[in-house]
Design an enzyme around this catalytic site. Structure first.
Site, PDB file in Angstrom:
ATOM      1  N   ARG A  60       0.844  -1.193   0.000  1.00 58.43           N
ATOM      2  CA  ARG A  60       0.000   0.000   0.000  1.00 58.43           C
ATOM      3  C   ARG A  60       0.881   1.245   0.000  1.00 58.43           C
ATOM      4  O   ARG A  60       1.445   1.607   1.035  1.00 58.43           O
ATOM      5  CB  ARG A  60      -0.911   0.014   1.229  1.00 58.43           C
ATOM      6  N   ASP A  62       1.992   5.214  -0.157  1.00 54.75           N
ATOM      7  CA  ASP A  62       1.518   6.478   0.399  1.00 54.75           C
ATOM      8  C   ASP A  62       1.134   7.458  -0.692  1.00 54.75           C
ATOM      9  O   ASP A  62       1.469   7.284  -1.862  1.00 54.75           O
ATOM     10  CB  ASP A  62       2.631   7.124   1.231  1.00 54.75           C
ATOM     11  N   ARG A 211      11.473   6.238   3.166  1.00 56.72           N
ATOM     12  CA  ARG A 211      11.748   7.680   3.108  1.00 56.72           C
ATOM     13  C   ARG A 211      12.512   8.174   4.330  1.00 56.72           C
ATOM     14  O   ARG A 211      13.259   9.149   4.258  1.00 56.72           O
ATOM     15  CB  ARG A 211      10.441   8.441   2.903  1.00 56.72           C
TER      16      ARG A 211
END
Length: 283
Positions: A60, A62, A211
């Protein structure tokens, strides 16, 4: 936990890609545009179905994160699949918006689950330190870092992060979800055009993990932190305010790996027993 397909249904594997710029991530959300919503709506429309058939995805993503090698599955009535299989790709191409495409739709092998059968996910994060900024044609997929970056130092710092660890220091915690992951690859390469690409591969990722890792390593690359710092943050096991979650547009899900067909069901069950992946977005 069993993952048997209901009698009268066929499990279909979908291979797809999308530009994440105008999506609020993969998962459906009220009053927000998402990849899942677009795909499920298009599938319902082109098959002239009275109901929506829910997709299960490998990862999934972002809001703002792209995908080149995303994988999903959907269980469809056998008669519906038989009627539409041959023309499904062309019909979806005519119905879907231009920022999402399905490249392959095929019967999934026994035991296949797009999420739980996966043995690794590979992401790429792209950044440039060119003093002039990012090529305008690449601005939606490459981050500009306004400091010179030492790729050798970033690769050295990455070594301490490889292997199985609790990545709590690099994840946004979700109640009841483990942050233990096995990071299989983390490497940096600068190409002839000056684009620096981080390849990040793991069995799974928790929220903000990629990230956050990239943000920490950029601080090493530009000299603000020593090579040892990312490893020390990992060992501390708590979020460090100095670790910045870099912007999502530089991140792309490149590929999802699966075992041989005869091992799919075993992997499916193992993944469910070993850990529960967090809900919501990645990475």
């Amino acid at each position: 936990m069993s993952d048997e397909v209901e009698p009268g249904f066929v499990r279909v594997r979908l291979d797809l890609s999308y530009d994440g710029k105008d999506f609020s991530g993969w998962a459906k959300q009220r009053a927000r545009r998402t990849v899942q919503e677009e795909l499920e709506t298009a599938l319902r429309t082109v098959t002239r179905s009275a109901q929506t058939y829910e997709l299960t995805v490998a990862g999934r993503t972002d809001a703002g994160v792209h995908a080149r090698g995303q994988v999903a599955h959907v269980d469809l009535p056998a008669e519906l699949w038989a009627e539409h299989a041959d023309k499904l790709l062309r019909r979806l191409a005519g119905r879907l918006p231009k920022d999402v495409r399905v490249w392959r739709a095929a019967d999934a092998p026994y035991g296949f689950n797009a999420r739980f059968s996966a043995i690794w996910r590979r992401y790429a994060y792209r950044v440039t330190d060119h003093p002039g900024g990012v090529d305008p044609l690449l601005r939606g997929h490459v981050l500009w870092h306004d400091w010179d970056l030492d790729v050798e130092a970033m690769n050295a710092a990455s070594q301490a992060l490889l292997g199985e660890h609790d990545f709590a220091a690099y994840c946004k915690r979700r109640e009841g979800a483990t942050t233990i992951r096995t990071l299989q690859e983390l490497s940096w390469v600068r190409d002839a055009d000056g684009i620096i690409t981080a390849t990040v591969k793991a069995d799974a990722f928790c929220h903000n993990m990629v990230r956050s890792l990239v943000g920490a390593l950029l601080f090493v690359g530009d000299g603000h932190r020593p090579v040892e710092w990312p490893g020390k943050v990992l060992a501390a096991g708590v979020r460090d305010s100095a670790v910045h979650v870099v912007r999502p547009h530089g991140l792309t899900l490149e590929e999802v790996g699966y075992p041989a067909d005869d091992l799919l069901m075993a992997r499916n069950k193992e993944a469910r027993n070993k850990r529960s992946l967090p809900g919501g977005g990645c990475c």
